[in-house]
Each structure stands twice: as structure tokens, then as C-alpha cells.
Design a protein around this motif. Structure first.
Motif, mmCIF file in Angstrom:
data_model
loop_
_atom_site.group_PDB
_atom_site.id
_atom_site.type_symbol
_atom_site.label_atom_id
_atom_site.label_comp_id
_atom_site.label_asym_id
_atom_site.label_seq_id
_atom_site.Cartn_x
_atom_site.Cartn_y
_atom_site.Cartn_z
ATOM 1 N N PHE A 161 1.009 0.733 -4.657
ATOM 2 C CA PHE A 161 -1.129 1.486 -5.324
ATOM 3 C C PHE A 161 -1.049 1.775 -6.675
ATOM 4 O O PHE A 161 -2.163 1.401 -7.474
ATOM 5 C CB PHE A 161 -0.942 2.727 -4.055
ATOM 6 C CG PHE A 161 -2.667 3.286 -3.573
ATOM 7 C CD1 PHE A 161 -3.489 2.861 -4.218
ATOM 8 C CD2 PHE A 161 -2.831 4.397 -5.372
ATOM 9 C CE1 PHE A 161 -4.388 3.557 -3.764
ATOM 10 C CE2 PHE A 161 -3.520 4.923 -5.535
ATOM 11 C CZ PHE A 161 -4.577 3.945 -4.753
ATOM 12 N N GLY A 169 -2.877 -0.500 -7.931
ATOM 13 C CA GLY A 169 -4.239 -0.085 -7.898
ATOM 14 C C GLY A 169 -4.409 -0.349 -9.062
ATOM 15 O O GLY A 169 -5.771 -0.465 -9.171
ATOM 16 N N PHE A 208 0.458 -1.345 -0.509
ATOM 17 C CA PHE A 208 0.045 0.124 -0.218
ATOM 18 C C PHE A 208 0.956 0.759 -0.012
ATOM 19 O O PHE A 208 0.087 2.344 -0.039
ATOM 20 C CB PHE A 208 -0.947 -0.298 1.469
ATOM 21 C CG PHE A 208 -1.713 -1.571 0.901
ATOM 22 C CD1 PHE A 208 -2.577 -1.522 0.176
ATOM 23 C CD2 PHE A 208 -1.761 -2.271 2.060
ATOM 24 C CE1 PHE A 208 -3.984 -2.340 0.040
ATOM 25 C CE2 PHE A 208 -3.041 -2.990 2.407
ATOM 26 C CZ PHE A 208 -3.714 -3.365 1.068
ATOM 27 N N TYR A 213 3.291 3.746 -2.494
ATOM 28 C CA TYR A 213 3.118 4.569 -3.279
ATOM 29 C C TYR A 213 3.701 3.957 -4.801
ATOM 30 O O TYR A 213 2.927 3.490 -5.944
ATOM 31 C CB TYR A 213 4.082 5.437 -3.760
ATOM 32 C CG TYR A 213 3.770 6.615 -4.710
ATOM 33 C CD1 TYR A 213 2.653 7.409 -4.925
ATOM 34 C CD2 TYR A 213 5.129 6.456 -6.189
ATOM 35 C CE1 TYR A 213 2.601 7.999 -6.346
ATOM 36 C CE2 TYR A 213 4.484 7.147 -7.128
ATOM 37 C CZ TYR A 213 3.604 7.774 -6.965
ATOM 38 O OH TYR A 213 3.129 8.728 -8.419
#
Length: 93
Positions: free
Chosen positions: A58, A62, A53, A55
Motif C-alpha cells: 500500500f 498506493g 494490499f 502495509y
């Protein structure tokens, strides 16, 4: 991408093979490959020691999860439109 190419060719030439190609590439890319890619990149980043989680995690994982979720949402939306009764389609128009 191949999926978009099939869709454009289907609309341009009105050939069923391109419509079938669009659906096949939709399922294989957006519903199978993209979710697997999110899983694979997550595992690869964890092996590399990237903070979960963080940078980088993500941005990479993500974005793949977002693409997978959109593909699933659009697939459900498409299925709901295709399964509407014929009289409901006429009333909406």
C-alpha cells in the motif's frame, strides 16, 4: 524535479522554450512514467512475495497510484480550462 524547474524558469524569464519543456516533462513524467512505475513496483513486490494490499504494498504502490491519479486529474483540469470559450473566461474574471 525537472518539471518544476521548467515551470519556475518559464515564469521568471517568460521564454516559450521553458513552457514547452514544462508540458513535455509533465506528459512524460506524470502521465507516462509514474503510472508505469506503479505497474513495475507492483510486479516487483509480487515477485518478492510482499502481501498484496499489505502495509508495504500500500505504501509503495498506493503512493504511486495516488501521484498518477493526481497527475491525471490536474491534466484534465488544465485541458478543461484551456478549452473554455473566450467569453466564459471573461465572465469568470
Amino acid at each position: 524535479e525537472v518539471n518544476t524547474l521548467c515551470q519556475v524558469l518559464s515564469k521568471a524569464f517568460k521564454l516559450k522554450i521553458f513552457s514547452i519543456g514544462f508540458l513535455v516533462t509533465w506528459v512524460t513524467l506524470r502521465l507516462l512514467w509514474y503510472p508505469y512505475l506503479a505497474y513495475w513496483t507492483h510486479n516487483m513486490l509480487m515477485r518478492e512475495g510482499v502481501q498484496m494490499f499489505g502495509y508495504t504494498h500500500f505504501q509503495v504502490v498506493g503512493s504511486q497510484i495516488a501521484l498518477s491519479a493526481l497527475g491525471l486529474f490536474w491534466s484534465i483540469e488544465f485541458a478543461m480550462i484551456k478549452t473554455k470559450p473566450a467569453d466564459a473566461k471573461d465572465k469568470a474574471a
